[in-house]
Design a protein around this motif. Structure first.
Motif, mmCIF file in Angstrom:
data_model
loop_
_atom_site.group_PDB
_atom_site.id
_atom_site.type_symbol
_atom_site.label_atom_id
_atom_site.label_comp_id
_atom_site.label_asym_id
_atom_site.label_seq_id
_atom_site.Cartn_x
_atom_site.Cartn_y
_atom_site.Cartn_z
ATOM 1 N N SER A 1 0.840 -1.191 0.000
ATOM 2 C CA SER A 1 0.000 0.000 0.000
ATOM 3 C C SER A 1 0.876 1.241 0.000
ATOM 4 C CB SER A 1 -0.951 -0.001 1.185
ATOM 5 O OG SER A 1 -0.470 -0.848 2.176
ATOM 6 N N PRO B 1 0.591 5.168 -1.377
ATOM 7 C CA PRO B 1 -0.427 6.068 -1.932
ATOM 8 C C PRO B 1 -0.053 6.565 -3.320
ATOM 9 C CG PRO B 1 0.785 7.133 -0.179
ATOM 10 C CD PRO B 1 1.171 5.703 -0.146
ATOM 11 N N PRO C 1 -6.291 14.057 -8.397
ATOM 12 C CA PRO C 1 -4.899 14.171 -7.937
ATOM 13 C C PRO C 1 -3.977 13.134 -8.561
ATOM 14 C CG PRO C 1 -6.392 14.323 -6.093
ATOM 15 C CD PRO C 1 -7.232 14.025 -7.279
ATOM 16 N N ILE D 1 -0.669 18.312 -3.484
ATOM 17 C CA ILE D 1 -1.832 17.494 -3.135
ATOM 18 C C ILE D 1 -1.973 17.350 -1.628
ATOM 19 C CG2 ILE D 1 -2.903 15.246 -3.409
ATOM 20 C CD1 ILE D 1 -1.444 15.203 -6.169
ATOM 21 N N VAL D 2 -1.002 16.719 -0.980
ATOM 22 C CA VAL D 2 -1.158 16.563 0.463
ATOM 23 C C VAL D 2 -0.430 17.655 1.232
ATOM 24 C CG1 VAL D 2 -1.574 14.105 0.356
ATOM 25 C CG2 VAL D 2 0.738 14.911 0.544
ATOM 26 N N PRO E 1 5.814 17.168 3.447
ATOM 27 C CA PRO E 1 6.960 16.381 2.981
ATOM 28 C C PRO E 1 6.970 14.963 3.528
ATOM 29 C CG PRO E 1 7.639 17.909 4.664
ATOM 30 C CD PRO E 1 6.207 18.220 4.377
ATOM 31 N N ASN E 2 6.030 14.639 4.430
ATOM 32 C CA ASN E 2 6.031 13.309 5.036
ATOM 33 C C ASN E 2 5.793 12.196 4.036
ATOM 34 O OD1 ASN E 2 5.402 15.167 7.328
ATOM 35 N ND2 ASN E 2 5.629 13.214 8.381
ATOM 36 N N PHE F 1 7.370 11.534 1.586
ATOM 37 C CA PHE F 1 8.632 10.940 1.149
ATOM 38 C C PHE F 1 8.993 9.695 1.951
ATOM 39 C CE2 PHE F 1 9.220 14.745 -1.259
ATOM 40 C CZ PHE F 1 9.876 14.268 -2.367
ATOM 41 N N TRP F 2 8.247 9.428 3.008
ATOM 42 C CA TRP F 2 8.405 8.165 3.726
ATOM 43 C C TRP F 2 8.247 6.983 2.775
ATOM 44 C CZ3 TRP F 2 6.459 3.544 5.441
ATOM 45 C CH2 TRP F 2 6.985 3.066 6.644
ATOM 46 N N TYR F 3 7.384 7.155 1.773
ATOM 47 C CA TYR F 3 7.073 6.046 0.874
ATOM 48 C C TYR F 3 8.035 5.953 -0.307
ATOM 49 C CZ TYR F 3 2.684 5.631 3.347
ATOM 50 O OH TYR F 3 1.757 5.450 4.308
ATOM 51 N N ASN G 1 14.040 4.920 7.587
ATOM 52 C CA ASN G 1 12.601 4.944 7.887
ATOM 53 C C ASN G 1 12.261 4.081 9.085
ATOM 54 O OD1 ASN G 1 11.750 6.629 5.906
ATOM 55 N ND2 ASN G 1 11.122 5.044 4.489
ATOM 56 N N VAL H 1 -6.004 2.419 -0.394
ATOM 57 C CA VAL H 1 -4.605 2.315 0.014
ATOM 58 C C VAL H 1 -4.467 2.637 1.502
ATOM 59 C CG1 VAL H 1 -2.334 3.360 -0.258
ATOM 60 C CG2 VAL H 1 -3.654 2.771 -2.244
ATOM 61 N N THR I 1 -2.966 0.162 4.490
ATOM 62 C CA THR I 1 -1.735 0.476 5.216
ATOM 63 C C THR I 1 -1.734 -0.197 6.583
ATOM 64 O OG1 THR I 1 -1.703 2.583 4.085
ATOM 65 C CG2 THR I 1 -0.252 2.380 5.956
ATOM 66 N N ASN J 1 7.048 8.414 12.196
ATOM 67 C CA ASN J 1 7.424 9.052 10.932
ATOM 68 C C ASN J 1 6.571 8.593 9.759
ATOM 69 O OD1 ASN J 1 9.356 10.700 11.877
ATOM 70 N ND2 ASN J 1 11.075 9.389 11.337
ATOM 71 N N GLN J 2 5.760 7.554 9.956
ATOM 72 C CA GLN J 2 4.992 7.037 8.821
ATOM 73 C C GLN J 2 3.600 7.638 8.776
ATOM 74 O OE1 GLN J 2 4.214 2.840 8.805
ATOM 75 N NE2 GLN J 2 3.299 2.911 6.781
ATOM 76 N N PRO J 3 3.322 8.498 7.814
ATOM 77 C CA PRO J 3 1.960 9.028 7.705
ATOM 78 C C PRO J 3 1.071 8.054 6.931
ATOM 79 C CG PRO J 3 3.368 10.040 6.071
ATOM 80 C CD PRO J 3 4.222 9.052 6.805
ATOM 81 N N ILE J 4 -0.226 8.098 7.202
ATOM 82 C CA ILE J 4 -1.180 7.363 6.361
ATOM 83 C C ILE J 4 -1.758 8.383 5.396
ATOM 84 C CG2 ILE J 4 -3.234 5.952 6.305
ATOM 85 C CD1 ILE J 4 -2.767 5.262 9.197
ATOM 86 N N ILE J 5 -1.627 8.128 4.107
ATOM 87 C CA ILE J 5 -1.996 9.138 3.131
ATOM 88 C C ILE J 5 -3.072 8.612 2.207
ATOM 89 C CG2 ILE J 5 -1.159 10.488 1.189
ATOM 90 C CD1 ILE J 5 1.507 10.616 2.650
ATOM 91 N N ILE K 1 -4.597 9.720 -1.197
ATOM 92 C CA ILE K 1 -4.423 10.682 -2.284
ATOM 93 C C ILE K 1 -5.767 11.175 -2.847
ATOM 94 C CG2 ILE K 1 -3.538 10.941 -4.641
ATOM 95 C CD1 ILE K 1 -1.244 11.081 -2.921
ATOM 96 N N ILE L 1 -4.084 13.425 5.198
ATOM 97 C CA ILE L 1 -2.932 12.798 5.841
ATOM 98 C C ILE L 1 -3.298 12.543 7.285
ATOM 99 C CG2 ILE L 1 -0.501 12.973 6.435
ATOM 100 C CD1 ILE L 1 -0.116 15.043 4.465
ATOM 101 N N LYS M 1 -1.281 11.896 10.498
ATOM 102 C CA LYS M 1 0.114 11.939 10.891
ATOM 103 C C LYS M 1 0.229 11.552 12.358
ATOM 104 C CE LYS M 1 3.930 15.078 11.096
ATOM 105 N NZ LYS M 1 4.219 16.472 11.348
ATOM 106 N N ILE N 1 13.220 14.664 10.099
ATOM 107 C CA ILE N 1 12.334 15.210 9.079
ATOM 108 C C ILE N 1 13.154 15.813 7.930
ATOM 109 C CG2 ILE N 1 10.706 17.108 8.645
ATOM 110 C CD1 ILE N 1 9.456 14.641 9.836
ATOM 111 N N TYR O 1 13.601 13.968 4.666
ATOM 112 C CA TYR O 1 12.552 13.837 3.666
ATOM 113 C C TYR O 1 12.419 15.062 2.781
ATOM 114 C CZ TYR O 1 11.461 10.189 6.887
ATOM 115 O OH TYR O 1 11.551 9.113 7.693
#
Lengths: 173, 124
Positions: free
Chosen positions: A33, A35, A80, A131-132, A135-136, A138-140, B26, B85, B89, B96-100, B102, B107, B109, B119, B122
Motif C-alpha cells: 500500500s 499512496p 490528484p 496534493i497533500v 513532505p512526510n 517521502f516516507w514512501y 525509515n 490504500v 496500510t 514518521n509514517q503518515p497514512i496518506i 491521495i 494525511i 500523521k 524530518i 525527507y
C-alpha cells in the motif's frame, strides 16, 4: 511528406498502446500500500519511442497523450492521481531522452531505470507540494523506488524483445 | 542497442543501495505514538489524543474516513476512496509514517513520543 506521415503514425500507434495499457493497469492490484502508486507498465511504449530514436518533442507528445487518454478512459481525469501521473510520465520521457541522446553510456535497462527513478521522484514532489502539502509523503519513496526498479526491468525486457523482432528503422523519422 | 552496458549495473547498485539506506532510516524510530493529527488538503482539522474512533468529514458533511486510535497505534477504516490504500496500510506505530489518502487528500500523521527528528531527510 512521407516522413511526416510515418512520424504521425508512429506517435499514434505508441499512444494507443500506452493508453490501453494505462487503462488495463488500473485493474491490477498493488502488492504494497503506497499512496498514488501504479505499476507503470504503460511506460514501455515511451521507452520504445526513446530507444527507436524519434525526437524528444514526439516522445513528450506520447507521454502527454497517453496520460490524457488513459485517465479519461479510467475516469481519473483531473484527479490528484492524474496530476501525479502526468508529471511522472513527462519527467521520465525527458530524462530517458536526455540519457539516450547526450550520453552513450547506458543500455536499454539503464535508460529504463533512469526513467523510473525520475518518474517516482517527480510524482512524490508533486504530491508533497500540491496534493497533500506535506513532505512526510517521502516516507514512501524507497518502496516506490523498489517497485520502480522491478517495473523498469520488465519494461526493458519487453522493449528488448520488440527491438529484436521488429525492424524499427523503417519507422524512424 | 544493447540491453545492458556496464554502467547500467552500477546505476542499479546505486539505486538499490539508496533504497536500502532509506528503508533503514525509515525503520529507525520504532517507538509508540501518543496521538495523531489529521490534515485535510494541507489544513489541520483534527487532533487525536484520546483512544477511540473518529469520523473525518469534509466541508459538506460527507463521510470521508474513520480513524481508529487504540493502544498507541492508529489506523484508517471505512474510507470512501476507490483503491483503499489508506485502509490497507493497516496499523501504524511509527511516528514518521503518515497514512496518506491521495483521492481524498488526507494525511493522518502520528505524533511521536520523542522529538520529531529526521524530518530533514525527507525534504531533500
Amino acid at each position: 511528406m512521407v516522413k511526416r506521415t510515418k512520424t504521425i503514425s508512429h506517435i499514434a500507434i505508441l499512444t494507443a498502446l500506452a493508453s490501453a495499457i494505462y487503462y488495463v493497469e488500473s485493474f491490477l492490484p498493488m502488492p504494497v500500500s503506497v499512496p498514488g502508486a501504479r505499476w507503470g507498465f504503460s511506460n514501455f511504449p515511451l521507452l520504445l519511442s526513446v530507444v527507436s530514436g524519434i525526437s524528444v518533442t514526439n516522445t513528450l507528445y506520447i507521454a502527454l497523450l497517453k496520460t490524457l487518454l488513459g485517465s479519461i478512459l479510467s475516469g481519473r481525469f483531473l484527479s490528484p492521481m492524474f496530476w501525479m501521473g502526468l508529471g511522472g510520465s513527462l519527467a521520465s520521457a525527458l530524462s530517458m531522452s536526455i540519457s539516450f541522446k547526450f550520453t552513450n553510456k547506458f543500455g536499454i535497462l539503464g535508460i529504463s531505470e533512469i526513467g523510473a527513478f525520475f518518474s517516482n521522484a517527480v510524482q512524490l514532489i508533486i504530491a508533497s507540494l500540491f496534493i497533500v502539502k506535506s513532505p512526510n509523503i517521502f516516507w514512501y519513496f524507497p518502496y516506490m523506488l523498489f517497485f520502480g526498479i522491478l517495473t523498469a526491468f520488465i519494461n526493458a525486457t519487453i522493449v528488448n524483445y520488440i527491438l529484436r523482432s521488429v525492424n524499427l528503422d523503417r519507422f524512424k523519422s | 542497442m544493447k540491453f545492458t552496458k556496464k554502467n547500467d549495473l552500477y546505476l542499479l547498485l546505486v539505486v538499490i543501495l539508496l533504497v536500502l539506506v532509506m528503508i533503514v532510516i525509515n525503520a529507525y524510530p520504532k517507538k509508540g505514538i501518543n496521538g495523531a493529527e489529521v490534515y485535510l488538503k494541507g489544513e489541520k482539522i483534527l487532533q487525536i489524543t484520546k483512544e477511540g474512533t473518529y469520523s473525518i468529514k469534509n466541508d459538506e458533511g460527507e463521510l470521508l474516513m474513520n480513524v481508529e486510535y487504540i493502544d498507541q497505534k492508529v489506523r484508517v477504516t471505512d474510507s470512501s476512496c476507490p483503491l483503499k490504500v489508506c485502509e490497507n496500510t493497516g496499523w501504524v506505530e511509527n511516528p514518521n509514517q503518515p497514512i496518506i489518502c491521495i483521492p481524498n487528500e488526507i494525511i493522518v500523521k502520528p505524533l511521536g513520543t520523542e522529538d520529531d527528528t529526521g524530518i530533514d531527510i525527507y525534504t531533500w
